[in-house]
Design a protein around this motif. Structure first.
Motif, mmCIF file in Angstrom:
data_model
loop_
_atom_site.group_PDB
_atom_site.id
_atom_site.type_symbol
_atom_site.label_atom_id
_atom_site.label_comp_id
_atom_site.label_asym_id
_atom_site.label_seq_id
_atom_site.Cartn_x
_atom_site.Cartn_y
_atom_site.Cartn_z
ATOM 1 N N HIS B 27 0.873 -1.181 0.000
ATOM 2 C CA HIS B 27 0.000 0.000 0.000
ATOM 3 C C HIS B 27 0.903 1.221 0.000
ATOM 4 O O HIS B 27 2.095 1.125 0.307
ATOM 5 C CB HIS B 27 -0.920 -0.018 1.220
ATOM 6 N N HIS B 28 0.336 2.391 -0.292
ATOM 7 C CA HIS B 28 1.208 3.532 -0.601
ATOM 8 C C HIS B 28 1.136 4.682 0.399
ATOM 9 O O HIS B 28 1.436 5.820 0.045
ATOM 10 C CB HIS B 28 0.907 4.037 -2.003
ATOM 11 N N SER B 56 0.597 -3.132 -6.048
ATOM 12 C CA SER B 56 0.915 -2.021 -5.149
ATOM 13 C C SER B 56 -0.064 -0.905 -5.444
ATOM 14 O O SER B 56 -0.225 -0.521 -6.602
ATOM 15 C CB SER B 56 2.349 -1.543 -5.401
ATOM 16 N N SER B 57 -0.699 -0.367 -4.405
ATOM 17 C CA SER B 57 -1.774 0.596 -4.677
ATOM 18 C C SER B 57 -1.249 1.838 -5.403
ATOM 19 O O SER B 57 -2.007 2.476 -6.127
ATOM 20 C CB SER B 57 -2.532 0.944 -3.390
ATOM 21 N N SER B 58 0.037 2.162 -5.244
ATOM 22 C CA SER B 58 0.673 3.198 -6.073
ATOM 23 C C SER B 58 2.170 2.931 -6.157
ATOM 24 O O SER B 58 2.728 2.246 -5.299
ATOM 25 C CB SER B 58 0.470 4.608 -5.505
ATOM 26 N N HIS B 105 -8.904 3.323 -6.927
ATOM 27 C CA HIS B 105 -8.818 3.028 -5.496
ATOM 28 C C HIS B 105 -10.017 2.211 -5.014
ATOM 29 O O HIS B 105 -9.926 1.505 -4.015
ATOM 30 C CB HIS B 105 -8.714 4.337 -4.689
ATOM 31 N N GLY B 106 -11.142 2.320 -5.701
ATOM 32 C CA GLY B 106 -12.302 1.496 -5.347
ATOM 33 C C GLY B 106 -12.300 0.162 -6.090
ATOM 34 O O GLY B 106 -12.796 -0.841 -5.581
ATOM 35 N N TYR B 149 -5.768 1.859 2.593
ATOM 36 C CA TYR B 149 -5.582 1.030 1.389
ATOM 37 C C TYR B 149 -5.058 -0.360 1.712
ATOM 38 O O TYR B 149 -5.154 -1.261 0.884
ATOM 39 C CB TYR B 149 -4.638 1.728 0.392
ATOM 40 N N ALA B 150 -4.461 -0.537 2.909
ATOM 41 C CA ALA B 150 -3.902 -1.844 3.266
ATOM 42 C C ALA B 150 -4.960 -2.788 3.834
ATOM 43 O O ALA B 150 -4.715 -3.974 3.976
ATOM 44 C CB ALA B 150 -2.772 -1.663 4.276
#
Lengths: 91, 468
Positions: B27-28, B56-58, B105-106, B149-150
């Motif tokens: 997660h970022h 990886s979210s970002s 993100h969703g 996000y995690a």
């Protein structure tokens, strides 16, 4: 120590252009351009620079331009300032 | 008595059974200060692991070592919501054989929960961990606030490794991710640099173009009829967006309004509005600065929410569904109101949806704030280089020279005209930009597909090609 033979105008800020005019080896003016919008406006930028040189009757110089997305009117204004400064240096 | 603590990353990866072909997630919240992703991949490379999928979210500039891991076959697939910096540039030019999967993100938590993306090992950058393995994002030397996000990763991954630089021997009072989701804990010297967590400059912009856009956006919000008690609002951290939030604050004070919630990536400006009593609460999936981290730690009205709760269309409801207004940016917007925040006009990857298409889908009014011309390039184009957010979810474009309203929203256009705002058709704004900037030449692309854009609901809406 400033360079006493070349003249410049403009900045490296976004939407501006930095132009440097230096003595060439006579003949045609050499124009080299680096631009963040080279793909979209490269030829247009070179054409505007050459038109400015022609308008002010300045030939045989080397123009180096670093463009950060300047509008055409900005390029013309920076070129005019640099040309006048160059002429003053070389008068 | 169970002890989850492992001595080092090498042991952690072996205990977790890291093997070729696995999917590992990150997660970022440490943003450009993150140390965890690089440390994990360096150890994986050392152990000779290949063909990993990185979820990886970002991905930020700090993750540049990833380029070598891709070249060496350690990582062969990327799945992310946003990427910038050297990795984005290399991927744009065709670094990866497989196209990057871009999600929102969703959409990311949706994919994880529905099982279309299975995580073998989730790594949580954990600012503080207690003896049971409870994680807090708000305490410790690398405190980053929300760990939203995690959450889906921690709840769905087969193995969860909390990576921390702050083990405490008391039990945490406030927990971001509970111990029952955490398999192992491993310590490293520093999980992140707090300076890198802060998103860009946090001082108010003085750019006159951004301020002119903000004044028009303020007028549009006022004229929309949405600005009343219970107003729910999200804004990005861009200069024009934050300036609009400041002007909105002045309106709310003058009109004696009390808003509902503030949402999204949270900055000091939003925290100030909460503390001034202008809003009931903040729903925070990610802190953009240290003032936000401080606030989430001490203010009970500042809530940490998961990516699911923020924006996932798979939930029974998510926060974006309740937004009255969202302010979003654009690299390009086309005459059908489709928006690109994935690529620049040269076709290079510069971002990704993040929450862009989620918030646009949910909000009663989605406003794009952008300069009409950015570095000689008209913001309004005939067709976006990449579609991030479909035009049917975008209502208004605000530029410094005028406002365009999606023809699907005649109600808004009427309200804006009644309020004497300078409303144009989007084609008129495009013509205005072309007249000033000149017509740009078309950028050429190769046939090489380097990215796939998944909409939040799972539909593939576009693909990215490498520029010629």
């Amino acid at each position: 120590m400033g360079n006493t033979t070349q003249a410049s105008a403009g900045t490296l800020e976004s939407n501006d252009i930095l132009v440097v005019i230096a003595p060439g080896n006579g003949g045609e003016a050499t124009v080299s351009v680096e631009s963040i919008v080279m793909k979209q406006f490269g030829p247009a930028i070179i054409a505007t620079i050459q038109a400015s040189l022609a308008e002010h009757g300045l030939g045989g110089v080397t123009v180096t331009a670093q463009d950060k997305g300047a509008l055409d009117c900005t390029i013309k204004a920076r070129m005019e300032a640099a040309i006048l400064r160059y002429k003053e240096l070389h008068s | 008595m169970r002890d989850k603590l492992l001595p080092d990353m090498a042991t952690a990866l072996r205990e977790a059974g890291l093997a070729d072909g696995m999917t590992i997630s990150f997660h970022h919240h440490m943003r450009n200060g993150d140390h965890v992703l690089n440390a994990v991949l360096a150890e994986a490379a050392k152990q000779g692991v290949k063909n990993l999928t990185l979820l990886s979210s970002s991905i930020f500039p700090v993750h540049a070592p990833l380029i070598e891991h891709i070249k060496n076959g350690v990582v062969t697939e990327l799945d992310t919501n946003y990427m910038s910096g050297p990795v984005a540039a290399a991927v744009s030019r065709g670094l990866l054989e497989k196209p990057v999967m871009f999600r929102s993100h969703g959409g990311r938590p949706r994919a994880i929960r529905e099982g279309s993306r299975v995580i073998d090992i989730a790594f949580v950058a954990a600012p503080t961990v207690d003896p049971m393995g409870n994680i807090s994002g708000s305490l410790g030397p690398a405190a980053c606030g929300s760990l939203g996000y995690a959450v889906p990763d921690a709840e769905c991954a087969k193995t969860v490794i909390a990576v921390t630089d702050n083990l405490i021997d008391t039990t945490l009072e406030s927990v971001s991710i509970p111990h029952d989701r955490v398999t192992h804990v491993v310590k490293m010297d520093s999980i992140g640099d707090p300076k890198g967590i802060v998103s860009g400059s946090t001082s108010m912009t003085r750019d006159p173009v951004a301020l002119a856009i903000a004044r028009k956006a303020q007028a549009a919000i006022r004229a929309s009829g949405l600005l009343k008690d219970g107003f729910n609002f999200q804004t990005g951290a861009g200069g024009a967006s934050l300036a609009t939030a400041q002007y909105l604050r002045e309106d709310m004070i003058r009109m004696k309004l009390k808003g509902g919630f503030l949402l999204g990536g949270i900055t000091k400006y939003l925290v100030d509005m909460l503390e001034e009593g202008l809003f009931d609460s903040i729903y925070d999936v990610q802190c953009f600065d240290l003032a936000a981290v401080e606030s989430i730690r001490k203010n009970a009205a500042h809530h940490e929410i998961s990516a699911d709760t923020y924006a996932s269309p798979r939930q029974k409801s998510c926060c974006v569904d309740f937004l009255d207004t969202v302010l979003l940016g654009a690299s390009e917007i086309d005459v059908n109101f489709n928006v690109n925040v994935h690529t620049d006009s040269n076709g290079m990857i510069i971002g990704g949806s993040g929450g862009h298409n989620d918030a646009a889908a949910g909000a009663a009014m989605t406003i794009i704030v952008a300069p009409l011309i950015r570095a000689r390039l008209p913001i309004v184009v005939d067709r976006c280089t990449t579609i991030t957010t479909p035009g049917n979810t975008v209502d208004v474009l605000v530029t410094e020279r005028g406002i365009a309203v999606n023809p699907a929203r005649p109600d808004l256009a009427d309200r804006f005209r009644d309020a004497k705002l300078d409303v144009y058709s989007i084609e008129e704004l495009r013509a205005m930009a072309l007249k000033i900037a000149g017509e740009p030449r078309k950028v050429e692309f190769t046939d090489r597909i380097v990215g796939t854009v998944e909409y939040r609901d799972g539909t593939i809406i576009d693909s990215l090609r490498a520029p010629a």
